[in-house]
Write a protein that holds these residues in place. Structure first.
Motif, PDB file in Angstrom:
ATOM      1  N   LEU A 133       0.846  -1.189   0.000  1.00 15.57           N
ATOM      2  CA  LEU A 133       0.000   0.000   0.000  1.00 15.57           C
ATOM      3  C   LEU A 133       0.879   1.236   0.000  1.00 15.57           C
ATOM      4  CD1 LEU A 133      -2.782   1.471   0.465  1.00 15.57           C
ATOM      5  CD2 LEU A 133      -2.333   1.203   2.906  1.00 15.57           C
ATOM      6  N   SER A 134       0.674   2.100  -0.970  1.00 15.14           N
ATOM      7  CA  SER A 134       1.372   3.380  -1.012  1.00 15.14           C
ATOM      8  C   SER A 134       0.359   4.450  -0.646  1.00 15.14           C
ATOM      9  CB  SER A 134       1.944   3.641  -2.403  1.00 15.14           C
ATOM     10  OG  SER A 134       2.593   4.894  -2.444  1.00 15.14           O
ATOM     11  N   VAL A 135       0.691   5.267   0.334  1.00 12.96           N
ATOM     12  CA  VAL A 135      -0.269   6.242   0.835  1.00 12.96           C
ATOM     13  C   VAL A 135       0.424   7.571   1.135  1.00 12.96           C
ATOM     14  CG1 VAL A 135      -0.039   5.424   3.224  1.00 12.96           C
ATOM     15  CG2 VAL A 135      -2.103   6.620   2.535  1.00 12.96           C
ATOM     16  N   PHE A 136      -0.312   8.648   0.870  1.00 12.23           N
ATOM     17  CA  PHE A 136       0.189   9.988   1.147  1.00 12.23           C
ATOM     18  C   PHE A 136      -0.986  10.840   1.608  1.00 12.23           C
ATOM     19  CE2 PHE A 136       1.602  14.288  -0.148  1.00 12.23           C
ATOM     20  CZ  PHE A 136       2.798  14.331   0.538  1.00 12.23           C
ATOM     21  N   ALA A 137      -0.851  11.438   2.773  1.00 12.96           N
ATOM     22  CA  ALA A 137      -1.896  12.305   3.324  1.00 12.96           C
ATOM     23  C   ALA A 137      -1.334  13.709   3.468  1.00 12.96           C
ATOM     24  CB  ALA A 137      -2.369  11.782   4.672  1.00 12.96           C
ATOM     25  N   GLN A 138      -2.106  14.689   2.982  1.00 12.96           N
ATOM     26  CA  GLN A 138      -1.659  16.077   3.064  1.00 12.96           C
ATOM     27  C   GLN A 138      -2.862  17.004   2.970  1.00 12.96           C
ATOM     28  OE1 GLN A 138       0.856  17.459  -0.211  1.00 12.96           O
ATOM     29  NE2 GLN A 138       2.113  18.524   1.283  1.00 12.96           N
ATOM     30  N   HIS A 139      -2.934  17.954   3.883  1.00 15.10           N
ATOM     31  CA  HIS A 139      -3.979  18.980   3.885  1.00 15.10           C
ATOM     32  C   HIS A 139      -5.392  18.390   3.824  1.00 15.10           C
ATOM     33  CE1 HIS A 139      -0.676  21.722   3.383  1.00 15.10           C
ATOM     34  NE2 HIS A 139      -0.397  21.248   2.180  1.00 15.10           N
ATOM     35  N   GLY A 140      -5.630  17.332   4.604  1.00 12.59           N
ATOM     36  CA  GLY A 140      -6.957  16.731   4.653  1.00 12.59           C
ATOM     37  C   GLY A 140      -7.298  15.860   3.468  1.00 12.59           C
ATOM     38  N   GLN A 141      -6.345  15.646   2.566  1.00 15.83           N
ATOM     39  CA  GLN A 141      -6.556  14.800   1.390  1.00 15.83           C
ATOM     40  C   GLN A 141      -5.717  13.530   1.532  1.00 15.83           C
ATOM     41  OE1 GLN A 141      -8.543  15.497  -1.570  1.00 15.83           O
ATOM     42  NE2 GLN A 141      -9.404  16.848  -0.025  1.00 15.83           N
ATOM     43  N   ASP A 152      -7.533  11.112  -5.153  1.00 18.16           N
ATOM     44  CA  ASP A 152      -7.417  11.899  -3.926  1.00 18.16           C
ATOM     45  C   ASP A 152      -8.801  12.105  -3.325  1.00 18.16           C
ATOM     46  OD1 ASP A 152      -4.787  12.019  -4.592  1.00 18.16           O
ATOM     47  OD2 ASP A 152      -4.740  14.157  -5.011  1.00 18.16           O
ATOM     48  N   THR A 153      -8.898  11.834  -2.021  1.00 20.76           N
ATOM     49  CA  THR A 153     -10.170  11.864  -1.319  1.00 20.76           C
ATOM     50  C   THR A 153      -9.976  12.545   0.024  1.00 20.76           C
ATOM     51  OG1 THR A 153     -10.706   9.744  -2.344  1.00 20.76           O
ATOM     52  CG2 THR A 153     -12.048  10.393  -0.475  1.00 20.76           C
ATOM     53  N   SER A 154     -10.990  13.270   0.462  1.00 18.65           N
ATOM     54  CA  SER A 154     -10.925  13.900   1.783  1.00 18.65           C
ATOM     55  C   SER A 154     -10.957  12.836   2.865  1.00 18.65           C
ATOM     56  CB  SER A 154     -12.114  14.845   1.989  1.00 18.65           C
ATOM     57  OG  SER A 154     -12.037  15.919   1.092  1.00 18.65           O
ATOM     58  N   ASP A 155     -10.176  13.066   3.912  1.00 15.76           N
ATOM     59  CA  ASP A 155     -10.205  12.204   5.091  1.00 15.76           C
ATOM     60  C   ASP A 155     -10.050  13.108   6.306  1.00 15.76           C
ATOM     61  OD1 ASP A 155     -10.371   9.932   6.635  1.00 15.76           O
ATOM     62  OD2 ASP A 155      -8.540   9.001   5.877  1.00 15.76           O
ATOM     63  N   ASN A 156     -10.542  12.664   7.442  1.00 13.19           N
ATOM     64  CA  ASN A 156     -10.454  13.490   8.644  1.00 13.19           C
ATOM     65  C   ASN A 156      -9.086  13.315   9.310  1.00 13.19           C
ATOM     66  OD1 ASN A 156     -10.590  11.018   9.911  1.00 13.19           O
ATOM     67  ND2 ASN A 156     -12.696  11.269  10.608  1.00 13.19           N
ATOM     68  N   HIS A 157      -8.867  14.027  10.416  1.00  9.27           N
ATOM     69  CA  HIS A 157      -7.560  13.984  11.092  1.00  9.27           C
ATOM     70  C   HIS A 157      -7.289  12.650  11.767  1.00  9.27           C
ATOM     71  CE1 HIS A 157      -6.267  17.977  10.182  1.00  9.27           C
ATOM     72  NE2 HIS A 157      -7.409  18.488  10.617  1.00  9.27           N
ATOM     73  N   GLU A 158      -8.324  11.837  11.974  1.00 12.20           N
ATOM     74  CA  GLU A 158      -8.112  10.497  12.530  1.00 12.20           C
ATOM     75  C   GLU A 158      -7.815   9.485  11.425  1.00 12.20           C
ATOM     76  OE1 GLU A 158     -11.167  12.175  13.637  1.00 12.20           O
ATOM     77  OE2 GLU A 158      -9.860  13.058  15.151  1.00 12.20           O
ATOM     78  N   LEU A 159      -7.888   9.923  10.185  1.00 11.68           N
ATOM     79  CA  LEU A 159      -7.638   9.081   9.010  1.00 11.68           C
ATOM     80  C   LEU A 159      -8.509   7.823   9.035  1.00 11.68           C
ATOM     81  CD1 LEU A 159      -3.775   9.510   8.708  1.00 11.68           C
ATOM     82  CD2 LEU A 159      -5.540  10.629   7.363  1.00 11.68           C
ATOM     83  N   GLN A 160      -9.807   8.030   9.244  1.00 10.41           N
ATOM     84  CA  GLN A 160     -10.745   6.913   9.305  1.00 10.41           C
ATOM     85  C   GLN A 160     -10.854   6.178   7.976  1.00 10.41           C
ATOM     86  OE1 GLN A 160     -14.170   9.005  10.870  1.00 10.41           O
ATOM     87  NE2 GLN A 160     -13.799   8.163  12.917  1.00 10.41           N
ATOM     88  N   LEU A 161     -10.796   6.900   6.869  1.00  8.92           N
ATOM     89  CA  LEU A 161     -10.835   6.250   5.563  1.00  8.92           C
ATOM     90  C   LEU A 161      -9.607   5.365   5.369  1.00  8.92           C
ATOM     91  CD1 LEU A 161     -12.093   5.776   2.793  1.00  8.92           C
ATOM     92  CD2 LEU A 161     -10.971   7.874   2.020  1.00  8.92           C
ATOM     93  N   LEU A 162      -8.451   5.871   5.717  1.00  8.02           N
ATOM     94  CA  LEU A 162      -7.227   5.087   5.614  1.00  8.02           C
ATOM     95  C   LEU A 162      -7.314   3.857   6.517  1.00  8.02           C
ATOM     96  CD1 LEU A 162      -4.399   4.534   4.613  1.00  8.02           C
ATOM     97  CD2 LEU A 162      -3.537   6.148   6.342  1.00  8.02           C
ATOM     98  N   GLU A 174       2.524  14.602   7.980  1.00  9.54           N
ATOM     99  CA  GLU A 174       1.721  15.421   8.868  1.00  9.54           C
ATOM    100  C   GLU A 174       1.530  14.646  10.167  1.00  9.54           C
ATOM    101  OE1 GLU A 174      -1.890  16.602   6.896  1.00  9.54           O
ATOM    102  OE2 GLU A 174      -0.825  18.067   5.670  1.00  9.54           O
ATOM    103  N   ARG A 175       1.234  15.350  11.223  1.00 13.99           N
ATOM    104  CA  ARG A 175       1.106  14.740  12.549  1.00 13.99           C
ATOM    105  C   ARG A 175       0.087  13.589  12.556  1.00 13.99           C
ATOM    106  NH1 ARG A 175       1.108  18.327  17.475  1.00 13.99           N
ATOM    107  NH2 ARG A 175       2.940  17.168  18.016  1.00 13.99           N
ATOM    108  N   CYS A 176      -1.045  13.766  11.874  1.00  8.52           N
ATOM    109  CA  CYS A 176      -2.082  12.722  11.883  1.00  8.52           C
ATOM    110  C   CYS A 176      -1.556  11.414  11.295  1.00  8.52           C
ATOM    111  CB  CYS A 176      -3.344  13.185  11.168  1.00  8.52           C
ATOM    112  SG  CYS A 176      -3.143  13.559   9.416  1.00  8.52           S
ATOM    113  N   GLN A 195       0.819   9.714  13.826  1.00  9.58           N
ATOM    114  CA  GLN A 195       0.028   9.073  14.882  1.00  9.58           C
ATOM    115  C   GLN A 195      -0.634   7.798  14.373  1.00  9.58           C
ATOM    116  OE1 GLN A 195      -2.418  12.456  15.913  1.00  9.58           O
ATOM    117  NE2 GLN A 195      -1.090  13.009  17.640  1.00  9.58           N
ATOM    118  N   PHE A 196      -1.116   7.835  13.152  1.00 11.79           N
ATOM    119  CA  PHE A 196      -1.748   6.652  12.571  1.00 11.79           C
ATOM    120  C   PHE A 196      -0.743   5.505  12.480  1.00 11.79           C
ATOM    121  CE2 PHE A 196      -2.966   3.906   9.073  1.00 11.79           C
ATOM    122  CZ  PHE A 196      -4.297   3.657   9.359  1.00 11.79           C
ATOM    123  N   MET A 197       0.453   5.790  11.987  1.00 12.39           N
ATOM    124  CA  MET A 197       1.482   4.754  11.846  1.00 12.39           C
ATOM    125  C   MET A 197       1.919   4.223  13.210  1.00 12.39           C
ATOM    126  SD  MET A 197       1.909   4.081   8.755  1.00 12.39           S
ATOM    127  CE  MET A 197       1.356   4.774   7.243  1.00 12.39           C
TER     128      MET A 197
END
Length: 138
Positions: A16-24, A42-52, A71-73, A76-78
């Motif tokens: 899985l390759s993933v990149f989160a930035q500015h809520g996307q 690219d899809t919106s996700d919240n700061h808890e990264l529930q979609l991820l 980003e901090r979120c 924390q997810f990792m």
């Protein structure tokens, strides 16, 4: 399970390759069982990264590839993934620049795809690949 099935399961990997930035959230994953690459625009996700979290739960990647600059979120997810003793995927980080739009486009355009004839022109390659994957998703 017979020995052949066990060997197939052991050699099966999901990356899985993933990149989160500015809520996307942008991601894709490769499944070695059927040699498929799955892509999510690219899809919106919240700061808890529930979609991820949902994607990770569904595909159970063996390896997660992400940017070294996070980003901090995402950090924390990792860390949360590492705290789960039942599921600890290998996390591989690459430099932030490797996740740039132009670098990614060039990698796709220069990749060998068995479904494209070797003599296909660059223009035809771009046309075909852009019909499958949006080259506008940063």
């Amino acid at each position: 399970m017979n020995g052949e099935e066990e060997e197939e399961e052991e050699s099966h990997e999901v990356l899985l390759s993933v990149f989160a930035q500015h809520g996307q959230l942008g991601l894709c994953f490769y499944d070695s069982r059927d040699f498929t690459l799955h892509y999510m625009p690219d899809t919106s996700d919240n700061h808890e990264l529930q979609l991820l979290a949902r994607v990770v739960q569904e595909v159970s990647p063996h390896v997660i590839i992400t940017s070294a600059k996070q980003e901090r979120c995402m950090v924390q997810f990792m860390q949360g993934l590492g705290a789960n003793p039942d599921y600890r995927p290998k996390v591989v980080t690459y430099p932030y620049v490797d996740f740039g739009l132009e670098v990614s486009k060039q990698r796709l355009l220069s990749a060998h795809f068995p479904f494209l004839p070797p003599a296909v022109s660059e223009r035809e390659r771009i046309s075909y690949l852009s019909s499958c994957i949006s080259f506008d998703s940063p």
